[in-house]
Write a protein that holds these residues in place. Structure first.
Motif, PDB file in Angstrom:
ATOM      1  N   GLY A 208       0.834  -1.207   0.000  1.00 56.08           N
ATOM      2  CA  GLY A 208       0.000   0.000   0.000  1.00 56.08           C
ATOM      3  C   GLY A 208       0.861   1.247   0.000  1.00 56.08           C
ATOM      4  N   GLY A 210      -0.377   4.230   0.056  1.00 61.33           N
ATOM      5  CA  GLY A 210      -1.332   5.274   0.439  1.00 61.33           C
ATOM      6  C   GLY A 210      -0.685   6.166   1.482  1.00 61.33           C
ATOM      7  N   ILE A 211      -1.518   6.848   2.257  1.00 60.24           N
ATOM      8  CA  ILE A 211      -1.006   7.828   3.224  1.00 60.24           C
ATOM      9  C   ILE A 211      -0.110   7.142   4.266  1.00 60.24           C
ATOM     10  N   ILE A 212      -0.609   6.066   4.887  1.00 59.94           N
ATOM     11  CA  ILE A 212       0.167   5.412   5.944  1.00 59.94           C
ATOM     12  C   ILE A 212       1.425   4.773   5.361  1.00 59.94           C
ATOM     13  N   GLU A 215       4.034   7.471   4.682  1.00 59.39           N
ATOM     14  CA  GLU A 215       4.618   8.073   5.887  1.00 59.39           C
ATOM     15  C   GLU A 215       5.628   7.102   6.509  1.00 59.39           C
ATOM     16  N   LEU A 230       4.612  -1.613  -2.525  1.00 61.31           N
ATOM     17  CA  LEU A 230       3.835  -2.345  -3.530  1.00 61.31           C
ATOM     18  C   LEU A 230       2.426  -1.782  -3.543  1.00 61.31           C
ATOM     19  N   GLU A 231       2.057  -1.170  -4.644  1.00 58.62           N
ATOM     20  CA  GLU A 231       0.754  -0.491  -4.733  1.00 58.62           C
ATOM     21  C   GLU A 231      -0.062  -1.127  -5.858  1.00 58.62           C
ATOM     22  N   ALA A 232      -1.255  -1.603  -5.499  1.00 62.73           N
ATOM     23  CA  ALA A 232      -2.100  -2.307  -6.471  1.00 62.73           C
ATOM     24  C   ALA A 232      -2.567  -1.389  -7.611  1.00 62.73           C
ATOM     25  N   GLY A 299      -5.173   0.102   4.157  1.00 68.84           N
ATOM     26  CA  GLY A 299      -6.440   0.775   4.458  1.00 68.84           C
ATOM     27  C   GLY A 299      -6.896   0.511   5.882  1.00 68.84           C
ATOM     28  N   MET A 347     -11.394   9.823   6.550  1.00 71.88           N
ATOM     29  CA  MET A 347     -10.922   9.320   7.854  1.00 71.88           C
ATOM     30  C   MET A 347      -9.780  10.204   8.333  1.00 71.88           C
ATOM     31  N   LEU A 348     -10.117  11.371   8.880  1.00 64.84           N
ATOM     32  CA  LEU A 348      -9.081  12.294   9.337  1.00 64.84           C
ATOM     33  C   LEU A 348      -9.421  12.765  10.745  1.00 64.84           C
ATOM     34  N   VAL A 378      -3.504  16.194   4.781  1.00 66.12           N
ATOM     35  CA  VAL A 378      -2.037  16.310   4.866  1.00 66.12           C
ATOM     36  C   VAL A 378      -1.417  14.915   4.844  1.00 66.12           C
TER      37      VAL A 378
HETATM   38  P1  NAD Z   1      -5.147   4.289   1.914  1.00 62.75           P
HETATM   39  O1  NAD Z   1      -6.472   3.886   1.394  1.00 62.75           O
HETATM   40  O2  NAD Z   1      -4.738   5.714   1.882  1.00 62.75           O
HETATM   41  O3  NAD Z   1      -3.986   3.443   1.150  1.00 62.75           O
HETATM   42  C1  NAD Z   1      -3.957   2.041   1.069  1.00 62.75           C
HETATM   43  C2  NAD Z   1      -3.368   1.660  -0.268  1.00 62.75           C
HETATM   44  O4  NAD Z   1      -3.149   0.251  -0.280  1.00 62.75           O
HETATM   45  C3  NAD Z   1      -4.285   1.983  -1.439  1.00 62.75           C
HETATM   46  O5  NAD Z   1      -3.599   2.818  -2.336  1.00 62.75           O
HETATM   47  C4  NAD Z   1      -4.592   0.599  -2.033  1.00 62.75           C
HETATM   48  O6  NAD Z   1      -4.678   0.635  -3.437  1.00 62.75           O
HETATM   49  C5  NAD Z   1      -3.399  -0.235  -1.585  1.00 62.75           C
HETATM   50  N1  NAD Z   1      -3.660  -1.688  -1.522  1.00 62.75           N
HETATM   51  C6  NAD Z   1      -4.729  -2.291  -0.942  1.00 62.75           C
HETATM   52  N2  NAD Z   1      -4.615  -3.643  -1.097  1.00 62.75           N
HETATM   53  C7  NAD Z   1      -3.449  -3.892  -1.759  1.00 62.75           C
HETATM   54  C8  NAD Z   1      -2.776  -5.070  -2.209  1.00 62.75           C
HETATM   55  N3  NAD Z   1      -3.273  -6.297  -2.014  1.00 62.75           N
HETATM   56  N4  NAD Z   1      -1.581  -4.940  -2.865  1.00 62.75           N
HETATM   57  C9  NAD Z   1      -1.052  -3.708  -3.063  1.00 62.75           C
HETATM   58  N5  NAD Z   1      -1.675  -2.559  -2.665  1.00 62.75           N
HETATM   59  C10 NAD Z   1      -2.849  -2.638  -2.019  1.00 62.75           C
HETATM   60  O7  NAD Z   1      -5.090   3.702   3.392  1.00 62.75           O
HETATM   61  P2  NAD Z   1      -4.034   3.955   4.539  1.00 62.75           P
HETATM   62  O8  NAD Z   1      -2.788   4.562   4.012  1.00 62.75           O
HETATM   63  O9  NAD Z   1      -3.937   2.632   5.238  1.00 62.75           O
HETATM   64  O10 NAD Z   1      -4.784   5.010   5.463  1.00 62.75           O
HETATM   65  C11 NAD Z   1      -6.055   4.679   6.014  1.00 62.75           C
HETATM   66  C12 NAD Z   1      -6.862   5.906   6.365  1.00 62.75           C
HETATM   67  O11 NAD Z   1      -6.272   6.577   7.460  1.00 62.75           O
HETATM   68  C13 NAD Z   1      -6.961   6.879   5.210  1.00 62.75           C
HETATM   69  O12 NAD Z   1      -8.305   7.230   5.046  1.00 62.75           O
HETATM   70  C14 NAD Z   1      -6.153   8.066   5.660  1.00 62.75           C
HETATM   71  O13 NAD Z   1      -6.749   9.272   5.258  1.00 62.75           O
HETATM   72  C15 NAD Z   1      -6.156   7.950   7.180  1.00 62.75           C
HETATM   73  N6  NAD Z   1      -4.885   8.459   7.709  1.00 62.75           N
HETATM   74  C16 NAD Z   1      -4.589   9.778   7.556  1.00 62.75           C
HETATM   75  C17 NAD Z   1      -3.377  10.245   7.996  1.00 62.75           C
HETATM   76  C18 NAD Z   1      -3.063  11.703   7.829  1.00 62.75           C
HETATM   77  O14 NAD Z   1      -3.978  12.513   7.838  1.00 62.75           O
HETATM   78  N7  NAD Z   1      -1.805  12.078   7.636  1.00 62.75           N
HETATM   79  C19 NAD Z   1      -2.444   9.407   8.574  1.00 62.75           C
HETATM   80  C20 NAD Z   1      -2.773   8.079   8.713  1.00 62.75           C
HETATM   81  C21 NAD Z   1      -4.000   7.608   8.263  1.00 62.75           C
END
Ligand code: NAD
Length: 498
Positions: A208, A210-212, A215, A230-232, A299, A347-348, A378
């Motif tokens: 993933g 994504g945001i987490i 970071e 690894l991003e799907a 996620g 989810m913020l 952010v």
């Molecule tokens: P996300 O949805 O942002 O990212 C998860 C990523 O994993 C997605 O891009 C998805 O395509 C990928 N993914 C899922 N299954 C996969 C697989 N089998 N193989 C490869 N990639 C795969 O989720 P997150 O980063 O876990 O964050 C969760 C929530 O928490 C979000 O809504 C985020 O806004 C919130 N959050 C916010 C902050 C912040 O404000 N800075 C910090 C932490 C979390």
């Protein structure tokens, strides 16, 4: 007991009622940012309030603050700062004419620092509860009906009934699990464990981007790990303005992150102190990776398991979120849900905080609407990414007539002096009305800079208002001023070749 049906709810309440229920005006379940703020605002408005939370620290004591304080953002923020300092001392300090020999890092101490920040923040929330005369109950809360909550206290393990006319559910969310990559808490870990590693894994995989995922990738990359993300999805950071995500992809790749898009993980398992991960790329080709650790950051999902008794009839949606209307009201009278528990808004933490205030004020019959269209986002990477409003691709998709002003930090005197010249500010406005439709920033302190854009949009300012506002010189915020000027081709410090 398996096989024996639960007693009907009235009978169940009746059997606990012998312990005399405690009456409140408002009960909040969950003391994360949404819940503890809701409790404070309710108490400020004169309501007799209880806040139930079951998080325990390492000594078994209550630790209010939820994932945000105990195992998420605050940990991430603390390690982000430590890793930035370490990276600066290792890689950039010589450009300041400063020499350091034998630089070492003791990650156990770094984690200790992080833990002490968590403790003091959680202690601060406890003090706020005391100050506001909120009963902070350390235990697991469960909704039995629209006016009754059962608490299983952590110390006595005995159930206690509480009643209130208003109940606010704020139990937050947890990391989703991937069936193909089960967490073993040692080699395949979740984001909480990823913020407690005592040494940097040599080869670190993250599912993933994504945001987490991003970071954590930045933190461990700066501490010395080789990181593979690894991003799907085939595109990078799809919720961000495309130009910003392209810039981010380039910057993070240059920093050494190996970001593999279109990489769908098929399986991951432990084998002789390594993780063997298999994934399929966008052409269907299979790949195998050998990793020292794997973080699953794919996620988050709402904490609704055991939140309410079946008889309470709390309606959830198909993804397990508590169903609410636009006022955070659930289908039960007097019961509200806020924060990550609902699908209303992103989810913020700050969205949850605002909903906590909103619900408390609604209970007090005060009107304080939330503008879900102007919530800043952010990503705490280095450099940070922040935005508010709509992206260029979203505006294009709806055929909006817009224009763009861009200013790069490489042309800002203050950014040059601090050596943080990566990134840019992008302002999008309506071509006719000059209304600000979106502001997107990648760069140092983007999380702070975005506040000015949020305020401008909240006050319905035009880009011309921003352009006519005096900004201190030199300051990083001048980049916003210059981007506003750039909308009319009158930026003062924009390089001719930009
Ligand atoms: P996300 O949805 O942002 O990212 C998860 C990523 O994993 C997605 O891009 C998805 O395509 C990928 N993914 C899922 N299954 C996969 C697989 N089998 N193989 C490869 N990639 C795969 O989720 P997150 O980063 O876990 O964050 C969760 C929530 O928490 C979000 O809504 C985020 O806004 C919130 N959050 C916010 C902050 C912040 O404000 N800075 C910090 C932490 C979390």
């Amino acid at each position: 007991m398996p096989g024996i049906p639960s007693p009907p709810i009235t009978q169940h309440i009746g059997s606990i009622m012998s312990t005399t229920p405690i009456e409140y005006d408002v009960i909040v379940i969950g003391a994360g940012p949404a819940g503890y703020v809701a409790a404070i605002r309710c108490a400020q408005l004169g309501f007799k309030t209880a806040c139930i939370d079951d998080w325990s620290n390492t000594k078994g004591l209550a630790s209010p603050g939820g994932t945000f304080v105990n195992a998420g953002c605050i940990s991430s923020m603390s390690l982000l700062e430590s890793s930035k300092i370490y990276h600066l001392l290792n890689n950039e300090i010589s450009s300041h004419g400063i020499k350091i020999d034998n630089l070492e890092i003791d990650l156990a101490l770094t984690i200790q620092r992080k833990d002490s920040i968590i403790n003091s923040l959680s202690h601060h929330i406890t003090k706020l509860f005391d100050h506001n005369k909120i009963d902070c109950i350390h235990g697991l809360g469960k909704l039995l009906s629209s006016e009754v909550v059962e608490v299983l206290k952590n110390n006595t393990k005995k159930p206690q009934l509480l009643t209130a006319e208003h109940i606010i559910l704020a139990t937050g969310s947890h990391s989703s699990e991937l069936p193909c990559s089960p967490i073993d808490h040692e080699f395949i870990i979740g984001s909480t464990e990823a913020l407690n590693l005592k040494e940097a894994p040599k080869r670190l995989g993250i599912i993933g981007a994504g945001i987490i995922g991003l970071e954590l990738a930045g933190i461990w990359n700066r501490f010395g790990s080789d990181v593979i993300l690894l991003e799907a999805q085939d595109s990078f950071l799809t919720s961000t303005d495309q130009q910003i995500s392209d810039e981010a992809y380039q910057i993070f790749s240059k920093q050494g992150l190996d970001i593999r898009l279109g990489a769908r993980v098929i399986s991951a398992k432990k084998a002789s102190k390594k993780v063997i991960l298999e994934y399929q790329d966008h052409q269907g080709k299979h790949h195998t990776l050998h990793l020292d650790k794997l973080i699953v950051a794919s996620g988050r999902e709402p904490n609704t398991d055991n939140l309410s008794a079946a008889e309470a009839d709390l309606l959830l949606d198909e993804n397990g979120f508590v169903h609410v209307d636009n006022n955070c009201c659930t289908t039960l009278p007097g019961v509200y849900a806020i924060g990550d528990l609902t699908a209303l808004g992103p989810m913020l933490a700050h969205k949850g905080i605002e909903e906590g205030i909103f619900v408390a004020e609604n209970i007090a019959e005060k009107h304080s609407p939330i503008n879900y269209d102007i919530i800043p986002s952010v990503i705490y990477t280095s450099p940070e990414i922040a935005w508010v409003g709509q992206s260029e691709q979203a505006l294009k998709a709806i055929g909006e007539d817009y224009k763009i002003g861009i200013f790069p930090f490489s042309a800002s005197a203050r950014s040059l002096a601090s050596g943080k010249t990566e990134g840019l500010v992008k302002i999008i406005t309506h071509r006719e009305t000059d209304k600000i439709l979106g502001v997107h920033i990648i760069g140092d302190q983007a999380s702070e800079l975005i506040a000015e854009a949020v305020l401008a949009m909240e006050f319905s300012a035009s880009a011309e208002d921003l352009a006519r506002t005096i900004h201190a010189h030199p300051s990083i915020s001048e980049a916003l001023h210059e981007a506003a000027l750039a909308l009319d081709n009158r930026a003062l410090h924009l390089p001719p070749d930009y």
